[in-house]
Enzyme design. Structure first.
Site, PDB file in Angstrom:
ATOM      1  N   GLU A  20       1.835 -22.976  43.436  1.00  0.00           N
ATOM      2  CA  GLU A  20       2.906 -22.014  43.682  1.00  0.00           C
ATOM      3  C   GLU A  20       4.203 -22.746  44.016  1.00  0.00           C
ATOM      4  OE1 GLU A  20       3.747 -18.467  46.968  1.00  0.00           O
ATOM      5  OE2 GLU A  20       1.697 -18.851  46.284  1.00  0.00           O
TER       6      GLU A  20
ATOM      7  N   ASP B 114       7.985 -21.647  45.566  1.00  0.00           N
ATOM      8  CA  ASP B 114       8.627 -20.510  46.235  1.00  0.00           C
ATOM      9  C   ASP B 114      10.104 -20.716  46.522  1.00  0.00           C
ATOM     10  OD1 ASP B 114       6.109 -19.321  46.451  1.00  0.00           O
ATOM     11  OD2 ASP B 114       5.791 -20.047  48.493  1.00  0.00           O
TER      12      ASP B 114
ATOM     13  N   GLU C 122      12.339 -18.416  49.055  1.00  0.00           N
ATOM     14  CA  GLU C 122      12.322 -17.289  49.981  1.00  0.00           C
ATOM     15  C   GLU C 122      13.679 -17.226  50.673  1.00  0.00           C
ATOM     16  OE1 GLU C 122       7.780 -16.709  51.448  1.00  0.00           O
ATOM     17  OE2 GLU C 122       8.814 -18.469  52.252  1.00  0.00           O
TER      18      GLU C 122
END
Length: 297
Positions: free
Chosen positions: A100, A102, A104
């Protein structure tokens, strides 16, 4: 095929346009679909808005999965008091050993800098957070956020400026994400237990609904249909004598000099947290932090 100018096209538009099996599009419905809270989606022509209120957030996902390439979305983040909210843009595979990448975006109280946290999961293990304050107000206009991924590196970019590089250090015995196809996702939700000042500032629902706006959806990567067996994914998405992928070109194996200088500037001026230097969380420095080349950083 729609065209876009990116750092990846250093070999020129002509060559980039010849690369096989790539996709570029700016239409949300061509590439993505709502995944939850359909009633919290607002469509205004080519503009998409996601709404967060005290009943629900919302999220969408790509229709396909990809191995290597570049994904870009233009986002205008929640304006005003966005404390407690998180707007996420990420790529992820499935399962307990998933990979993953990310972005954010952590909400804030009015007047404070908007911060973005990045993270990398490899074989289900994350805890690789870096956080920086953006050098512009991301609520005033749209800015592009991109993830570039090949066998050598993962690069997070903001308006084509690299803010993080995760390099392949398999020769040091450190796993690298290179054999799991990933979907592309985005969502908005309430995370006031941790998002703003470590959870000390809670979401003020009097300011709801909170709106994140999206446009300029682009995926330029190797599409991996669900019918392709996992063992065949890496072979399908690797350059060989017949097909060439731009992300496999030698110029894509590391940052160029200008990008290296940009990364140094970002880290020196805007980084506020790096897991590699957090001795309280990691008394033993994580292996990739020890072995990563810091000549660009």
């Amino acid at each position: 095929m729609a065209t876009s100018v990116s750092f990846a096209c250093v070999l020129g538009f002509f060559l980039c346009s010849l690369m096989a099996d790539s996709i570029e599009s700016r239409n949300f419905h061509d590439l993505f679909q709502p995944s939850w809270a359909f009633d919290h989606f607002i469509y205004e022509g080519e503009l998409l808005k996601l709404r967060l209120d005290n009943s629900s957030g919302a999220g969408f996902s790509s229709k396909n999965k990809y191995l290597f390439g570049k994904v870009t979305i233009q986002i205008k983040l929640i304006a005003g008091d966005s404390a407690g909210t998180v707007t996420a843009f990420y790529m992820s595979s499935e399962g307990s050993n998933h990979n993953e990448f990310d972005f954010e975006f952590l909400g804030n109280t009015s007047g404070e800098p908007y911060s973005v946290q990045t993270n990398v999961y490899v074989n289900g293990v994350g805890n690789r957070e870096q956080r920086l304050n953006l050098w512009f107000d991301p609520t005033k206009d749209f800015h592009s956020y991109s993830i570039f991924w090949n066998r050598r590196q993962v690069i997070f970019l903001v308006d084509e400026t690299p803010i993080r590089v995760h390099s392949n250090l398999e020769h040091r015995g450190i796993p690298f994400p290179k054999d799991q196809a990933m979907g592309v996702y985005s969502s908005i939700w309430n995370a006031d237990d941790w998002a703003t000042q470590g959870g000390r500032v809670k979401t003020n629902w009097a300011h709801a609904p909170f709106i994140a706006s999206y446009k300029g959806f682009e995926i330029d990567g190797c599409e991996c249909p669900t019918t392709v067996a996992t063992a065949d994914v890496a072979r399908k998405c690797s350059s060989d004598g017949e097909k060439k992928y731009w992300w496999d070109e030698p110029t894509m194996s590391e940052l160029n000099l200008h990008q290296s200088h940009q990364l140094v500037w970002v880290r020196a001026r805007h980084m506020v947290y790096d897991y590699c230097t957090d001795s309280a969380r990691f008394p033993v420095t994580p292996a990739e932090c020890v072995h990563h080349s810091h000549r660009h950083w």
